[in-house]
Design a protein around this motif. Structure first.
Motif, PDB file in Angstrom:
ATOM      1  N   GLY A 226      27.650  44.887  41.776  1.00  0.00           N
ATOM      2  CA  GLY A 226      26.311  44.513  42.602  1.00  0.00           C
ATOM      3  C   GLY A 226      25.126  45.506  42.289  1.00  0.00           C
ATOM      4  O   GLY A 226      24.107  45.390  42.646  1.00  0.00           O
TER       5      GLY A 226
ATOM      6  N   GLN B 249      28.068  50.615  48.559  1.00  0.00           N
ATOM      7  CA  GLN B 249      28.279  49.163  49.198  1.00  0.00           C
ATOM      8  C   GLN B 249      29.903  49.024  49.360  1.00  0.00           C
ATOM      9  O   GLN B 249      30.162  47.823  49.774  1.00  0.00           O
ATOM     10  CB  GLN B 249      27.619  48.268  48.700  1.00  0.00           C
ATOM     11  CG  GLN B 249      25.958  48.396  48.673  1.00  0.00           C
ATOM     12  CD  GLN B 249      25.572  48.651  50.287  1.00  0.00           C
ATOM     13  OE1 GLN B 249      25.777  47.539  50.981  1.00  0.00           O
ATOM     14  NE2 GLN B 249      24.786  49.686  50.567  1.00  0.00           N
TER      15      GLN B 249
ATOM     16  N   THR C 121      31.965  45.768  50.994  1.00  0.00           N
ATOM     17  CA  THR C 121      32.550  44.757  50.222  1.00  0.00           C
ATOM     18  C   THR C 121      33.992  44.474  50.542  1.00  0.00           C
ATOM     19  O   THR C 121      34.526  43.323  50.933  1.00  0.00           O
ATOM     20  CB  THR C 121      32.271  44.957  48.794  1.00  0.00           C
ATOM     21  OG1 THR C 121      30.826  45.032  48.459  1.00  0.00           O
ATOM     22  CG2 THR C 121      32.969  43.969  47.819  1.00  0.00           C
TER      23      THR C 121
ATOM     24  N   ASP D 128      29.319  39.901  46.209  1.00  0.00           N
ATOM     25  CA  ASP D 128      28.252  41.039  46.083  1.00  0.00           C
ATOM     26  C   ASP D 128      27.929  41.336  44.698  1.00  0.00           C
ATOM     27  O   ASP D 128      27.036  42.244  44.355  1.00  0.00           O
ATOM     28  CB  ASP D 128      28.911  42.230  46.716  1.00  0.00           C
ATOM     29  CG  ASP D 128      28.746  42.187  48.234  1.00  0.00           C
ATOM     30  OD1 ASP D 128      28.114  41.515  48.856  1.00  0.00           O
ATOM     31  OD2 ASP D 128      29.376  42.915  49.034  1.00  0.00           O
ATOM     32  N   GLY D 129      28.492  40.697  43.687  1.00  0.00           N
ATOM     33  CA  GLY D 129      28.310  40.928  42.065  1.00  0.00           C
ATOM     34  C   GLY D 129      27.040  40.293  41.690  1.00  0.00           C
ATOM     35  O   GLY D 129      26.108  39.634  42.487  1.00  0.00           O
ATOM     36  N   THR D 130      26.425  41.202  40.929  1.00  0.00           N
ATOM     37  CA  THR D 130      25.033  40.521  40.290  1.00  0.00           C
ATOM     38  C   THR D 130      25.453  39.189  39.406  1.00  0.00           C
ATOM     39  O   THR D 130      26.592  38.707  39.059  1.00  0.00           O
ATOM     40  CB  THR D 130      24.512  41.687  38.934  1.00  0.00           C
ATOM     41  OG1 THR D 130      25.517  41.889  38.094  1.00  0.00           O
ATOM     42  CG2 THR D 130      24.578  42.909  39.755  1.00  0.00           C
TER      43      THR D 130
ATOM     44  N   LYS E  89      28.901  37.920  37.599  1.00  0.00           N
ATOM     45  CA  LYS E  89      29.624  36.614  37.912  1.00  0.00           C
ATOM     46  C   LYS E  89      29.869  35.916  36.581  1.00  0.00           C
ATOM     47  O   LYS E  89      30.913  35.275  36.161  1.00  0.00           O
ATOM     48  CB  LYS E  89      28.778  35.970  38.892  1.00  0.00           C
ATOM     49  CG  LYS E  89      28.729  36.648  40.238  1.00  0.00           C
ATOM     50  CD  LYS E  89      27.828  36.058  41.165  1.00  0.00           C
ATOM     51  CE  LYS E  89      27.706  36.567  42.641  1.00  0.00           C
ATOM     52  NZ  LYS E  89      26.692  35.787  43.456  1.00  0.00           N
TER      53      LYS E  89
ATOM     54  N   ARG F 255      24.833  48.475  43.044  1.00  0.00           N
ATOM     55  CA  ARG F 255      24.324  49.593  44.336  1.00  0.00           C
ATOM     56  C   ARG F 255      25.600  50.388  44.424  1.00  0.00           C
ATOM     57  O   ARG F 255      26.601  49.918  44.824  1.00  0.00           O
ATOM     58  CB  ARG F 255      23.960  48.614  45.414  1.00  0.00           C
ATOM     59  CG  ARG F 255      22.600  47.653  45.248  1.00  0.00           C
ATOM     60  CD  ARG F 255      22.531  46.885  46.281  1.00  0.00           C
ATOM     61  NE  ARG F 255      22.096  47.687  47.745  1.00  0.00           N
ATOM     62  CZ  ARG F 255      21.949  47.241  48.677  1.00  0.00           C
ATOM     63  NH1 ARG F 255      22.237  45.992  49.136  1.00  0.00           N
ATOM     64  NH2 ARG F 255      21.632  48.113  49.780  1.00  0.00           N
TER      65      ARG F 255
END
Length: 382
Positions: A226, A231, A235, A100-102, A106, A228
């Motif tokens: 992420g 969430q 996750t 779920d990371g951007t 990452k 957001r």
């Protein structure tokens, strides 16, 4: 991406040899000193074991779930502290970021986790929020340019050595339960973040846990996993499916190690003029242990293959965790009985495995939580 058969077999043989020649001789030392030698950590990093499940694009080996559990079947045949050192980097400490990371998150962290430069921790459990993770109270209040975290996490594996924490906190106090929870990537050394004393535990010496404390800990907006809010709990649940399979594989490995030790002892130990392995009641204990360990191995492999095919394995992963963790407890108990007085004496190591195994029924979701997950999913899917 799956490795070719030759490469995978080479990896498994290397890990098995490393366990046999380097790790097993150190088991008593690690238990006595409650510490893994620094040179072992460097060797583990050089073998790429910190990045087993991290994608190749970010410096890891990118193993499939089946490949990961096959490695765990080998790595788990020694003190669990060694596996625990890399466990969070490959499991709960990195998978949330992978899933779920951007892309920026990452790129920033995954290569350093894969190399072992960073140790990760998964900061979910709290003094009043363990099995009921949705009731967590750690808060993340919006502040200038980011968030301010306050709260305490408890029993956090690898926290004393971690360079990166995945922290779960409530960003929306008006949302009950899981809906108001978000996840944050918080680096060690951030002002307001501190760790408590290392916990003194029943077993698993060399694997360290502690409290993680947040006191007006300011993190930037891009620390939100992420990007957001709301969430975080989702996750966490996705991450735990993979973690439960990995732990199940470690339970299988410990059981197989202890069965091998018990068999060797039973063949060598003589009473009434013959090896105790000739006595039917000892044979029954050996046979029961072998049967249960084999069943758990098959469960884990089949569920791992299903996960690799893209199936929803939440129920089956819980079944694996429940059965394998309970199974290894029974196996080590029989091992103590087979060894008799020697099984109760620390010099032989069996009593250490007896204590080490007890934790498997508690973390990554207790046996009772697994039962609830399984039954609720059965009702839902009817």
């Amino acid at each position: 991406m799956a490795l070719d058969n030759e490469t995978m077999q080479g990896l498994l043989e290397s890990v098995a040899r490393f366990v046999r020649e380097r790790l097993r001789p150190l088991e008593h030392q690690v238990a006595r000193e409650d510490c893994i030698p620094a040179e072992i950590r460097r060797e583990i990093a050089a073998m790429g074991l910190f990045g087993l499940s991290i994608p190749e694009d970010y410096g890891g080996l990118g193993l499939t779930m089946e490949e990961e559990v096959r490695v765990a079947f080998e790595l788990g045949k020694t003190s669990p502290a060694f596996r625990s050192l890399i466990g969070t980097n490959n499991g709960i400490g990195s998978q949330g970021l992978i899933m779920d990371g951007t892309e920026e998150q990452k790129q920033r962290y995954l290569p350093r986790l894969a190399s072992g430069e960073l140790i990760s921790s998964f900061a979910l459990t709290e003094p009043e929020a363990g099995s009921d993770a949705a009731s967590l109270k750690t808060s993340a209040r919006r502040g200038e340019g980011g968030y301010v975290l306050n709260g305490t996490k408890r029993f956090i594996t690898n926290a004393p050595h971690a360079g990166l924490f995945t922290v779960f906190a409530r960003t929306d106090p008006s949302q009950p339960g899981a809906r108001g929870v978000s996840a944050f990537l918080v680096e060690a050394g951030t002002p307001g973040l501190s760790c408590g004393p290392i916990d003194r535990k029943m077993g698993q010496s060399g694997s360290h846990t502690s409290d993680v404390i947040f006191e007006d800990c300011h993190v930037p907006s891009d620390a939100l996993l992420g990007g957001r809010e709301g969430q975080g709990f989702r996750t966490a649940m996705k991450v735990l499916d993979r973690g439960r399979l990995h732990i199940s594989a470690v339970c299988v490995a410990m059981a197989e190690r202890v069965i091998d030790d018990s068999l060797r002892y039973a063949v060598e130990r003589k009473q009434f003029g013959q090896p105790i392995a000739e006595f039917q009641l000892v044979q029954a204990m050996l046979a029961d242990s072998r049967t249960e360990a084999y069943a758990a191995r098959c469960m884990v492999l089949e569920t791992a293959r299903s996960k690799d095919r893209g199936a929803d394995v939440a129920t089956d992963a819980a079944c694996c965790k429940l059965f394998a963790s309970e199974m290894v407890g029974r196996v080590v108990d029989r091992a103590v009985q087979i060894h008799g007085g020697a099984g109760y004496i620390a010099d032989h190591g069996i009593e250490r495995f007896y204590r080490d195994a007890r934790l498997f029924r508690i973390y990554e979701g207790t046996s009772q939580i697994q039962q609830i997950v399984i039954a609720r999913n059965m009702v839902r899917d009817l």
